[in-house]
Structures are given as structure tokens and as C-alpha cells.
Design an enzyme around this catalytic site. Structure first.
Site, PDB file in Angstrom:
ATOM      1  N   ASP A 171      20.818 -40.240 -14.151  1.00 39.75           N
ATOM      2  CA  ASP A 171      21.178 -40.859 -15.433  1.00 39.75           C
ATOM      3  C   ASP A 171      19.990 -41.465 -16.160  1.00 39.75           C
ATOM      4  O   ASP A 171      18.835 -41.258 -15.797  1.00 39.75           O
ATOM      5  CB  ASP A 171      22.344 -41.828 -15.311  1.00 39.75           C
ATOM      6  N   LYS A 231      24.045 -41.677 -20.821  1.00 43.87           N
ATOM      7  CA  LYS A 231      24.532 -41.727 -22.201  1.00 43.87           C
ATOM      8  C   LYS A 231      23.676 -40.848 -23.091  1.00 43.87           C
ATOM      9  O   LYS A 231      22.472 -40.786 -22.955  1.00 43.87           O
ATOM     10  CB  LYS A 231      24.431 -43.160 -22.718  1.00 43.87           C
ATOM     11  N   MET A 258      22.170 -56.111 -17.146  1.00 42.99           N
ATOM     12  CA  MET A 258      23.185 -55.653 -18.116  1.00 42.99           C
ATOM     13  C   MET A 258      23.685 -56.803 -18.987  1.00 42.99           C
ATOM     14  O   MET A 258      24.863 -56.852 -19.327  1.00 42.99           O
ATOM     15  CB  MET A 258      24.394 -55.030 -17.383  1.00 42.99           C
TER      16      MET A 258
HETATM   17  N1  SAH Z   1      20.684 -50.363  -9.845  1.00 45.86           N
HETATM   18  C1  SAH Z   1      19.832 -50.897 -10.867  1.00 45.86           C
HETATM   19  C2  SAH Z   1      20.601 -51.731 -11.862  1.00 45.86           C
HETATM   20  C3  SAH Z   1      21.635 -50.945 -12.610  1.00 45.86           C
HETATM   21  S1  SAH Z   1      22.473 -51.894 -13.820  1.00 45.86           S
HETATM   22  C4  SAH Z   1      18.687 -51.678 -10.222  1.00 45.86           C
HETATM   23  O1  SAH Z   1      18.708 -51.943  -9.049  1.00 45.86           O
HETATM   24  O2  SAH Z   1      17.729 -51.972 -10.937  1.00 45.86           O
HETATM   25  C5  SAH Z   1      21.536 -51.522 -15.254  1.00 45.86           C
HETATM   26  C6  SAH Z   1      20.772 -52.721 -15.689  1.00 45.86           C
HETATM   27  O3  SAH Z   1      19.626 -52.872 -14.893  1.00 45.86           O
HETATM   28  C7  SAH Z   1      20.253 -52.663 -17.092  1.00 45.86           C
HETATM   29  O4  SAH Z   1      21.239 -53.041 -18.026  1.00 45.86           O
HETATM   30  C8  SAH Z   1      19.130 -53.659 -17.042  1.00 45.86           C
HETATM   31  O5  SAH Z   1      19.612 -54.973 -17.096  1.00 45.86           O
HETATM   32  C9  SAH Z   1      18.603 -53.435 -15.653  1.00 45.86           C
HETATM   33  N2  SAH Z   1      17.447 -52.518 -15.611  1.00 45.86           N
HETATM   34  C10 SAH Z   1      17.322 -51.422 -14.874  1.00 45.86           C
HETATM   35  N3  SAH Z   1      16.101 -50.864 -15.041  1.00 45.86           N
HETATM   36  C11 SAH Z   1      15.450 -51.648 -15.911  1.00 45.86           C
HETATM   37  C12 SAH Z   1      14.153 -51.640 -16.483  1.00 45.86           C
HETATM   38  N4  SAH Z   1      13.256 -50.685 -16.205  1.00 45.86           N
HETATM   39  N5  SAH Z   1      13.828 -52.633 -17.337  1.00 45.86           N
HETATM   40  C13 SAH Z   1      14.700 -53.605 -17.637  1.00 45.86           C
HETATM   41  N6  SAH Z   1      15.929 -53.662 -17.143  1.00 45.86           N
HETATM   42  C14 SAH Z   1      16.314 -52.720 -16.277  1.00 45.86           C
END
Ligand code: SAH
Length: 505
Positions: free
Chosen positions: A35, A57, A172
Site C-alpha cells: 500500500d 488509496k 493517523m
Molecule cells: N504500521 C505503521 C503505522 C500505520 S498507521 C507503522 O508502524 O509505522 C499509518 C500512520 O502511520 C500514518 O497516518 C502516520 O501517522 C504514520 N506514518 C507511517 N509512516 C509515516 C511516515 N513516513 N511519516 C509520518 N508518519 C507516518
């Protein structure tokens, strides 16, 4: 036969933060389901013919629901495929990885999970903020910011969050920032608590802003920070002033266009990335070997007629040796020959075949090589020069003046390509490119054909960097003002120079 599904954490975006286990699985995968937050460059590890499913998306397309994604994983598993479900960050941190695993178990499909570097901790780290610190924070919590904080039966215990963990990390949550701030303050978090938001963390386009619970909403609005971003609340945020590092790298914030052939772009792209810049690959040429090998084959069959072999590009070396091997020879077949190379990259390519070049000019041009060779040649010499179709006629002319016989044969051709013209067109028009790099005359020519008129229409032009004098001369002829050319015509010197040119800003 039943397949297997691996839920693999793709990390936060920086290519280097992917795990070795993840790479291994991608290399073996028959199908990959990925994704938006997984770095697409990781897909380059996949074998040819891999089945790719994008489930993120898209502005103009229906987004798969979680149920549909689950069903897809089950289907691929049942088809006996080795499947990688590539998920941003860590699959078990708000990645719905748990649900996907439950579904697989229910359908009896073997699975495994490969943890990833979560954005919750690495994002702050890349902004210079440790989530714990001996003096400032001895605990942290990772919280979903997606849940409507106003909803009646909130699963989030705001009262304990506001007074419990020292550092709060919301994922998020950008869309709910105002409500998050309100809830925290309502439940006792002091208004002067530091807050930071980190958008696109660990990527070349990372942006971080900070403030306090009092003004962060305003700051975020003013700076236009949007999803994906991490919201960080707590005293540790103040450490960013001293520990900021990622954004300090010399090319940080610069978008640099790489016009080399896709097959050759990786070294330039890598050096730019390591220096903190964003390399945008826009290959303007494609390199392919000749289809008719008659001349080269004849030469290889009677190599003992020659005294010198010369190469003016690493491509020529690669294709020549490939042909040599195809015909059943190896490097011993060249034992009697002296070898001249145009410059360092060609020399290194030759060295990787086990041969040390006898001659390399001080300046890396074909003319300089010819002049250097002229000192050593006489009319009893015969030179084999496997070259690009468009190789410089001057090199051959200079060599011919020595009285030596030259057999210059085409071994590869470069053809113009222009994949992604529209994207680059838009980037240029929106002032999004900081620098364009040209590494050969043909890259200039083909760029000019594809985008010359757009270029000419720009009021403020990106910096133009050329690898060496020949490329620069061609660019000048076509009307480009050269901003930078290194003293030594190498990729490394080019990037070093760009660090100085662009880094001072
Ligand atoms: N499994 C992921 C999180 C998924 S939820 C993890 O462990 O990082 C998705 C959210 O993760 C986004 O809305 C944002 O808040 C955050 N996120 C993931 N990658 C990011 C990035 N490179 N920079 C900023 N926020 C990030």
C-alpha cells in the site's frame, strides 16, 4: 499446494530501514500486496514476473476495503503462491496485521510476520527526537489518533494518557489534531507541553514543525502539514534543537533530476540519496548491445592481430566481456593486448574483469585518451575500439593520425526514451526541481528534445550540472547555462560539487 503469506513491515520509508528478512522474502515472492506507505523502491527486490497488487488509496480508483484485502491474501495463498503483504512501518502497529493473520489462520494458510521499523519511533528519531531520555521521559505510548476523540465510548482513556506516559505518539492523527489537543488539555496536560509533527518521516521530503499544545494547531495550519504525519507530545520534543540531524545533510530538501539510462542511474541516485537529496530518475536514454555481432565477433576471433584495446565507457567494457564469454573465451584471450581507458568508471569496470588498464588520461575525454595513446603508438600498431554507435569521431581521428590501424566497431547503441515526461514537465513548471544532471551528450540532447521548450519557458531555471567538458559543451550549444562541472569527470565528483553548490542554502 498451499502457499504462504508473510506480513512484512516495510519500515517508515527510508529504503535503508528495511529488514534483511523482508528482502529475502521479496526476492522469493510470487505475489506482493502493498500500500501507500511502503516505499515502492523495495519492489525492485522482486523477481521478474512477480504479481503486484497495489491496495492503497488512489485518487481516481476505488480503494480496497480491509475485507477485500483479507480475501485477496487468502485467494493468493490458496493459489499456492509465496505472498508478501508489504505494510508501512511495522505490521502489528496499527497496520491491521493482526486481523490479516487471524483471517489467514481461519483459512488454514501458513503465515509469518516480519516486524518492521515503526514510524512511531523512527519518525521522531529522524527529526532528532528520542522518545525516551534519562532526564525527560521514562515512558512512551503509541496511540491511534484516528478514533474520533469526541465519540461517546472512546477506547482511549484520555485522563490516564494526559497524566500517565511521558511521551505521547499519535499516528493517523493529523485530521484530529485540534480534538487531540483539546482532550489532553481538558484532562490536565499543561498548555506549554512541547508538540512536534513529523510528515513523511525518514523520506527526502520529511518536514517537521514544533510548538506547544497552545499553538500547535495554528503552526500546523500555517505550515500546511498533512497526513501522513506523526504527532509527538512531551518534553523530549525540545531535544530537536540540538539533535536535529537528518535535515542537516548537505543535499536535504533538494530534488535532483537524474537523466542517465535506468541501468546506469543507480550510483548517482545512491550518492544523491546518501547526501540527503531526492533523486528523480528520468532516463533520457536506453543502452542496448548491437544486434549484429559480425564485426566484433571477427575481431574477437583474431585478437592476436591487435596490440591495443581501448574503451571509452563502462558499457563498452561490459558488452565486450559479455560477448567474449558468450563465445567461450575468458580474460586469458586478451593476454597479449595493452588496454587504454577513458576514465575512472571505465577503469573500474575493466578492473572488475581482472584487467588493470595500461593507459588512462588525466582528463577523462576521448581526445585526451587519444593524445595520451599517440605518445605510445606507431604504424605497426593495430587498435580494437569497441564503441558506442555515437562515439566521438575525434577520438578515432586523433588515433588515426598516429598511423596505427584502428578498427572501431559499434558494440552498443543508445536510443532516446522519454518515460515520465508529463511528470517531469509538471515538476519543472511548478518549480519543484532544484537541479538537473547531465552525464553525457546524449542525455542533454534527448532531454532537450523531450522538454527543451518547457525548459526555455521557465523564468527561474534549475541548476544545470554536467559531468565533464564534452557534455557541458553540448549543453552550451543547445542553450543551457552550465552552473556546475566538476574538475574530474566522475559521478562522485559531480555529487561532491552539488553538495557545495546546493548545500549552502
Ligand atoms: N504500521 C505503521 C503505522 C500505520 S498507521 C507503522 O508502524 O509505522 C499509518 C500512520 O502511520 C500514518 O497516518 C502516520 O501517522 C504514520 N506514518 C507511517 N509512516 C509515516 C511516515 N513516513 N511519516 C509520518 N508518519 C507516518
Amino acid at each position: 499446494m498451499i502457499g504462504k503469506v508473510a506480513l512484512v513491515g516495510a519500515g517508515p520509508g527510508d529504503y535503508g530501514l528495511f529488514t534483511l528478512r523482508g528482502k529475502e522474502l521479496l526476492q522469493e515472492a510470487d505475489a506482493v500486496v502493498y500500500d501507500r506507505l511502503a516505499n515502492p523502491r523495495l519492489l525492485e527486490f522482486c523477481k521478474d514476473g512477480v504479481e503486484l497488487h497495489y491496495v492503497g488509496k488512489m485518487p481516481d480508483r476505488h480503494t480496497l476495503t480491509q475485507d477485500e484485502i483479507n480475501a485477496l491474501l487468502v485467494k493468493l495463498g490458496k493459489e499456492g503462491k509465496k505472498v508478501v503483504r508489504l505494510k508501512g512501518g511495522d505490521p502489528f502497529v496499527f497496520g491491521r496485521g493482526g486481523e490479516e493473520a487471524e483471517e489467514l489462520i481461519q483459512h488454514g494458510i501458513p503465515w509469518e510476520v516480519v516486524p518492521g521499523v515503526t514510524s512511531a519511533i523512527s519518525g521522531p528519531a529522524y527529526a532528532g527526537i528520542p522518545v525516551t531520555h534519562r532526564e525527560l521521559a521514562s515512558s512512551f505510548a503509541v496511540i491511534t489518533g484516528h478514533e474520533e476523540p469526541g465519540k461517546e465510548a472512546s477506547a482511549i482513556n484520555w485522563a490516564s494518557l494526559a497524566t500517565g506516559p511521558d511521551t505521547l505518539i499519535f499516528l493517523m492523527g493529523v485530521g484530529n489534531l485540534g480534538l487531540i489537543v483539546e482532550k489532553l488539555v481538558e484532562h490536565g496536560k499543561p498548555l506549554d507541553t512541547p508538540v512536534a509533527l513529523i510528515q513523511w518521516a525518514t523520506r527526502p521530503n520529511q518536514r517537521a514543525v514544533s510548538g506547544t499544545l497552545k499553538d500547535i494547531v495554528e503552526v500546523v495550519e500555517r505550515e500546511g502539514i498533512t497526513s501522513p504525519a506523526i504527532i509527538l507530545v512531551g518534553k523530549v520534543v525540545s531535544l530537536r534543537d540540538t539533535l536535529k540531524w537528518f535535515e542537516n545533510r548537505p543535499l536535504f530538501g533538494n530534488k535532483i533530476l537524474v537523466t542517465r539510462a535506468r541501468s546506469q542511474a543507480s550510483d548517482l541516485t545512491e550518492l544523491i540519496t546518501k547526501a540527503g537529496g531526492e533523486a528523480i530518475e528520468f532516463p533520457t536514454i536506453e543502452v542496448s548491445p548491437v544486434s549484429d555481432w559480425k564485426e566484433i565477433d571477427q575481431a574477437i576471433n583474431k585478437l592476436d592481430l591487435y596490440t591495443w584495446l581501448i574503451f571509452t565507457s563502462a558499457n563498452a567494457v561490459e558488452y565486450f566481456f559479455e560477448r567474449l564469454y558468450t563465445k567461450g573465451y575468458d580474460v586469458r584471450h586478451l593476454a597479449g593486448l595493452k588496454v587504454g581507458v577513458v576514465g575512472r568508471a571505465t577503469r573500474d569496470s575493466l578492473l572488475s574483469k581482472g584487467i588493470i588498464a595500461d593507459v588512462m588520461p588525466e582528463f577523462y575525454t576521448g581526445e585526451a585518451l587519444a593524445k595520451e595513446l599517440a605518445k605510445k603508438l606507431s604504424n605497426s600498431d593495430r587498435i580494437l575500439f569497441p564503441r558506442s554507435e555515437i562515439a566521438d569521431k575525434l577520438t578515432v581521428k586523433f588515433l588515426a593520425e598516429t598511423g596505427a590501424i584502428i578498427d572501431d566497431y559499434t558494440i552498443y547503441t543508445t536510443t532516446p526514451v522519454a518515460e515520465g515526461v508529463d511528470e517531469v514537465d509538471t515538476l519543472l513548471k511548478n518549480d519543484k526541481i532544484d537541479c538537473i544532471t547531465f552525464t553525457s551528450s546524449s542525455t542533454v540532447e534527448n532531454f532537450h528534445t523531450a522538454l527543451g521548450s518547457v525548459w526555455n519557458s521557465l523564468d527561474e531555471k534549475p541548476l544545470v550540472a554536467c559531468i565533464g567538458p564534452k557534455t557541458a559543451a553540448r549543453a552550451t550549444e543547445l542553450g543551457y547555462a552550465i552552473d556546475y562541472m566538476p574538475n574530474e569527470a566522475t559521478i562522485a565528483a559531480l555529487v561532491e560539487g552539488l553538495k557545495e553548490k546546493l548545500g549552502g542554502e
